[in-house]
Scaffold this motif. Structure first.
Motif, short mmCIF file in Angstrom:
data_model
loop_
_atom_site.label_atom_id
_atom_site.label_comp_id
_atom_site.label_asym_id
_atom_site.label_seq_id
_atom_site.Cartn_x
_atom_site.Cartn_y
_atom_site.Cartn_z
N CYS A 3 0.86 -1.18 0.00
CA CYS A 3 0.00 0.00 0.00
C CYS A 3 0.90 1.24 0.00
O CYS A 3 2.04 1.18 0.46
N ASP A 4 0.39 2.32 -0.51
CA ASP A 4 1.23 3.50 -0.72
C ASP A 4 1.33 4.40 0.50
O ASP A 4 2.40 4.94 0.79
N VAL A 5 0.23 4.60 1.19
CA VAL A 5 0.22 5.45 2.38
C VAL A 5 -0.61 4.75 3.45
O VAL A 5 -1.73 4.32 3.18
N LEU A 6 -0.04 4.63 4.65
CA LEU A 6 -0.72 3.93 5.74
C LEU A 6 -1.14 4.91 6.83
O LEU A 6 -0.31 5.67 7.34
N PHE A 7 -2.42 4.87 7.16
CA PHE A 7 -2.94 5.53 8.34
C PHE A 7 -3.32 4.44 9.33
O PHE A 7 -3.91 3.43 8.94
N ALA A 8 -2.99 4.62 10.59
CA ALA A 8 -3.27 3.58 11.57
C ALA A 8 -3.99 4.14 12.79
O ALA A 8 -3.70 5.25 13.24
#
Length: 261
Positions: free
Chosen positions: A120-125
């Protein structure tokens, strides 16, 4: 009828939600096939500018469904491909997807679920999210990038420490190690990702695709080769309608409307 992968469109954003919450969204052949088909459909659809991935319930994805795999080994499964074989098309579709793929990691991401995030290109957690490889605990080997790709994301020593121990680390730690872009309160995760996806979905899809291509290739190029690659794509992009629309909008002091051509 309940589906193992919920898909829905929000403007120009295609959401994919793992939907096996009773088993923490563990991956079986049905879910992997559905993920592959959904990614291929979103890639081919010009109306889709961004893809967002998350999980239903309290986990993002607990990795492979080991009960299902064991059943196959004992001859209790179907006559289709084994779990490893069925995972290849899904992981390949994710890895090769030219559009931005944004992850909303809402809970534990383990083993195969953790490996999906590598592409995945950008991870928000969410603050409560955790990340673990876990293969070594059960005498298994990664097959989706855990050993092959994770060192590029967080460094070789950190990757080995996670691989060898199988122990989880926090979202905050993954942010500090550079794999997670932003950690947000659990109840703000979906809204934060929706806002980000909507913002980038209005950008030129040609530009987003070219940027992703160059950035993904950066590890395999020396600096000079990377710069040549970037310049070549820029030269090609200068012939596009989106390029001229952006310049015209700037001079006319208005918001550009990109068509992806």
């Amino acid at each position: 009828m309940t589906t193992v992968l919920e898909t829905y469109r929000q403007g120009k954003v295609q959401w994919l939600c793992f939907n096996r919450p009773n088993v923490l969204n563990a991956l079986n052949t049905e879910l992997l096939n559905a993920l592959c088909e959904a990614l291929e459909a979103a890639t081919a659809d010009p109306e889709v500018r961004v893809i967002a991935i998350t999980g239903a319930g309290r986990a993002f994805c607990a990795g492979g469904d080991l009960k299902f795999v064991l059943g196959e080994l004992q001859g209790e499964g179907n006559d289709g491909p084994d779990g490893v074989a069925s995972s290849v098309p899904a992981f390949t579709a994710l890895r090769n997807c030219p559009k931005p793929v944004i992850a909303a990691v809402n809970g534990p991401a383990v083993a195969g679920g953790f490996e999906l995030l590598l592409f995945c290109d950008v991870l928000f957690a969410a603050e409560s999210a955790t990340f673990a490889d876990g293969h070594a605990i059960y005498g298994l080997l990664p097959a989706g990038g855990g050993a092959a790709v994770l060192p590029r994301r967080i460094g070789t020593q950190r990757a080995k420490a996670l691989l060898f121990s199988g122990e989880p680390v926090s979202a905050a730690t993954m942010r500090d190690w550079g794999m997670v872009h932003e950690v947000v309160p659990d109840d703000q995760l979906r809204a934060t990702v929706e806002q980000y996806c909507t913002k980038i979905a209005d950008k030129s899809p040609l530009v987003l695709q070219a940027m992703k291509e160059v950035a993904n290739a950066a590890w395999d190029h020396d600096e000079d080769s990377g710069l040549r690659h970037e310049m070549l794509l820029l030269r090609n992009h200068m012939n596009s309608k989106d390029f001229h629309e952006g310049l015209t909008a700037f001079t006319e002091k208005r918001v550009p409307v990109f068509e992806g051509r």
